[in-house]
Write an enzyme that holds these catalytic residues in place. Structure first.
Site, PDB file in Angstrom:
ATOM      1  N   ARG A 106      -4.076  -4.293   9.073  1.00 37.41           N
ATOM      2  CA  ARG A 106      -5.025  -3.357   9.709  1.00 37.41           C
ATOM      3  C   ARG A 106      -6.300  -4.069  10.151  1.00 37.41           C
ATOM      4  O   ARG A 106      -6.880  -3.737  11.179  1.00 37.41           O
ATOM      5  CB  ARG A 106      -5.325  -2.173   8.795  1.00 37.41           C
ATOM      6  CG  ARG A 106      -5.736  -2.526   7.390  1.00 37.41           C
ATOM      7  CD  ARG A 106      -5.524  -1.314   6.464  1.00 37.41           C
ATOM      8  NE  ARG A 106      -5.442  -1.733   5.086  1.00 37.41           N
ATOM      9  CZ  ARG A 106      -6.413  -1.532   4.188  1.00 37.41           C
ATOM     10  NH1 ARG A 106      -7.528  -0.910   4.530  1.00 37.41           N
ATOM     11  NH2 ARG A 106      -6.260  -1.943   2.953  1.00 37.41           N
ATOM     12  N   TYR A 140       5.893  -8.265   8.949  1.00 35.05           N
ATOM     13  CA  TYR A 140       5.667  -6.833   9.134  1.00 35.05           C
ATOM     14  C   TYR A 140       5.973  -6.399  10.567  1.00 35.05           C
ATOM     15  O   TYR A 140       5.878  -7.199  11.507  1.00 35.05           O
ATOM     16  CB  TYR A 140       4.200  -6.481   8.870  1.00 35.05           C
ATOM     17  CG  TYR A 140       3.696  -6.774   7.488  1.00 35.05           C
ATOM     18  CD1 TYR A 140       3.741  -5.805   6.481  1.00 35.05           C
ATOM     19  CD2 TYR A 140       3.129  -8.012   7.170  1.00 35.05           C
ATOM     20  CE1 TYR A 140       3.261  -6.062   5.209  1.00 35.05           C
ATOM     21  CE2 TYR A 140       2.642  -8.277   5.896  1.00 35.05           C
ATOM     22  CZ  TYR A 140       2.704  -7.308   4.927  1.00 35.05           C
ATOM     23  OH  TYR A 140       2.221  -7.570   3.679  1.00 35.05           O
ATOM     24  N   ASP A 146       0.827  -1.201   0.000  1.00 30.01           N
ATOM     25  CA  ASP A 146       0.000   0.000   0.000  1.00 30.01           C
ATOM     26  C   ASP A 146       0.865   1.256   0.000  1.00 30.01           C
ATOM     27  O   ASP A 146       1.980   1.256   0.544  1.00 30.01           O
ATOM     28  CB  ASP A 146      -0.924   0.022   1.223  1.00 30.01           C
ATOM     29  CG  ASP A 146      -2.055  -0.998   1.125  1.00 30.01           C
ATOM     30  OD1 ASP A 146      -2.329  -1.473   0.003  1.00 30.01           O
ATOM     31  OD2 ASP A 146      -2.670  -1.306   2.158  1.00 30.01           O
ATOM     32  N   ASP A 149      -7.041   2.421   9.453  1.00 29.33           N
ATOM     33  CA  ASP A 149      -5.702   2.931   9.750  1.00 29.33           C
ATOM     34  C   ASP A 149      -5.753   4.439   9.972  1.00 29.33           C
ATOM     35  O   ASP A 149      -6.797   5.075   9.813  1.00 29.33           O
ATOM     36  CB  ASP A 149      -4.703   2.558   8.645  1.00 29.33           C
ATOM     37  CG  ASP A 149      -5.126   3.054   7.269  1.00 29.33           C
ATOM     38  OD1 ASP A 149      -5.696   4.157   7.178  1.00 29.33           O
ATOM     39  OD2 ASP A 149      -4.894   2.340   6.279  1.00 29.33           O
TER      40      ASP A 149
END
Length: 301
Positions: free
Chosen positions: A173, A66, A38, A80
């Site tokens: 998320r 991550y 993203d 987010d």
């Protein structure tokens, strides 16, 4: 130029933006990527150059890792910090409660894709519907969380950091939101760094600025990983000089005339086929019915 350049993607760049910059920098049209990241996320984005683009649809390892920061007690339309954020009253969560909740999200779980995502519904991207204020039903999808660790958590600020190792298709998320909901509150992701993807790590990555500098100095190939590096999860199979010529020309090899005669591989097993000198020739696949190792994917020169 054929191989993989691992880019440390900066914020506000789409994955397509990165590909466009690499194309211009290397003066080649044959550039692709694996593992979309993203725009607001940073970190590992493997970029395929030249004949490596032929591997895009057969890459074996799609697992990712991550480091994400989060804040509890907030909601967002995008789940987010970059969406429309609102405060929601909820209980203050203790660190021990959070650590206990994380255990329920390790392993095979189901996730509902967020509305702000590239998942398609009846041929339309969900984010396109979301921008119109439309919310639709989404089917939960299976994903796997291999590991989930709470690095730190500030009980007063209700902020913390997670390290996540997961399968393809996992939305971090959504994971944070679901964890928060399981504790009777809400939560949003506040930053995301991808530390590994498709077997490549941040330690191997360079920024786009560094790539441009390397290109100016004629040193890009020093940071170009081999095409073969995409397939390190496959075992190697070394063949003779005559077999090298035969396989390079696209012809199958008699299993009984290779090392496979003693290994007894299962039908459909894929190997990295290499010459006696260690040159990667192609990917080969076992065909027990015909008793041969045939070409699975040839990448040419």
């Amino acid at each position: 130029m054929n191989g993989v350049i691992v880019i440390n993607k900066e914020e506000d760049f789409t994955s397509f933006d990165v590909v466009a910059v690499v194309r211009r920098t290397l003066h080649t049209k044959k550039v692709g990527h694996c593992g979309t990241l993203d725009p607001n996320a940073t970190g590992v984005l493997p970029v395929l150059v030249g004949n490596a683009t032929k591997a895009q649809d057969i890459i074996v390892n799609h697992d990712k890792s991550y480091v994400a920061t989060f804040k509890l007690g907030l909601t967002s339309d995008t789940l987010d910090i970059w969406g429309e954020v609102a405060e929601e009253n909820g209980p203050d969560i203790k660190k021990e409660e959070l650590e206990k909740a994380l255990k329920n999200f390790v392993g095979d779980i189901l996730q509902v894709p967020p509305m702000y995502s590239a998942v398609q519904k009846d041929g339309v991207r969900l984010y396109e519907l979301a921008r119109q204020g439309i919310e639709v039903e989404r089917e939960a999808r299976p994903v796997t969380i291999y590991s989930l660790e709470l690095n730190d958590f500030d009980e007063k600020a209700q902020c913390g950091t997670l390290t996540v190792s997961c399968s393809k298709g996992t939305y971090i998320r959504t994971l944070i939101s679901d964890i928060a909901k399981s504790l009777g509150t809400n939560g949003i992701m506040t930053s995301l760094v991808r530390t590994s993807a498709c077997g490549f790590t941040l330690s191997q990555a360079i920024t786009l600025s560094e790539l441009k500098e390397l290109a100016q100095n004629g040193e890009v190939e020093n940071h170009l990983l081999s095409l073969e590096s995409l397939f390190e999860s496959y075992s190697e199979l070394f063949v003779s000089e005559k077999q090298t010529v035969r396989f390079r020309n696209g012809n199958p090899l008699d299993i009984e005339r290779t090392e496979l005669k003693d290994i007894k591989p299962a039908d459909g097993t894929v190997y990295r086929v290499k010459s006696g000198e260690g040159e990667f020739l192609a990917l080969g696949v076992v065909d027990l019915e015909k008793g041969v190792l045939k070409i699975y994917k040839h990448f040419g020169k």
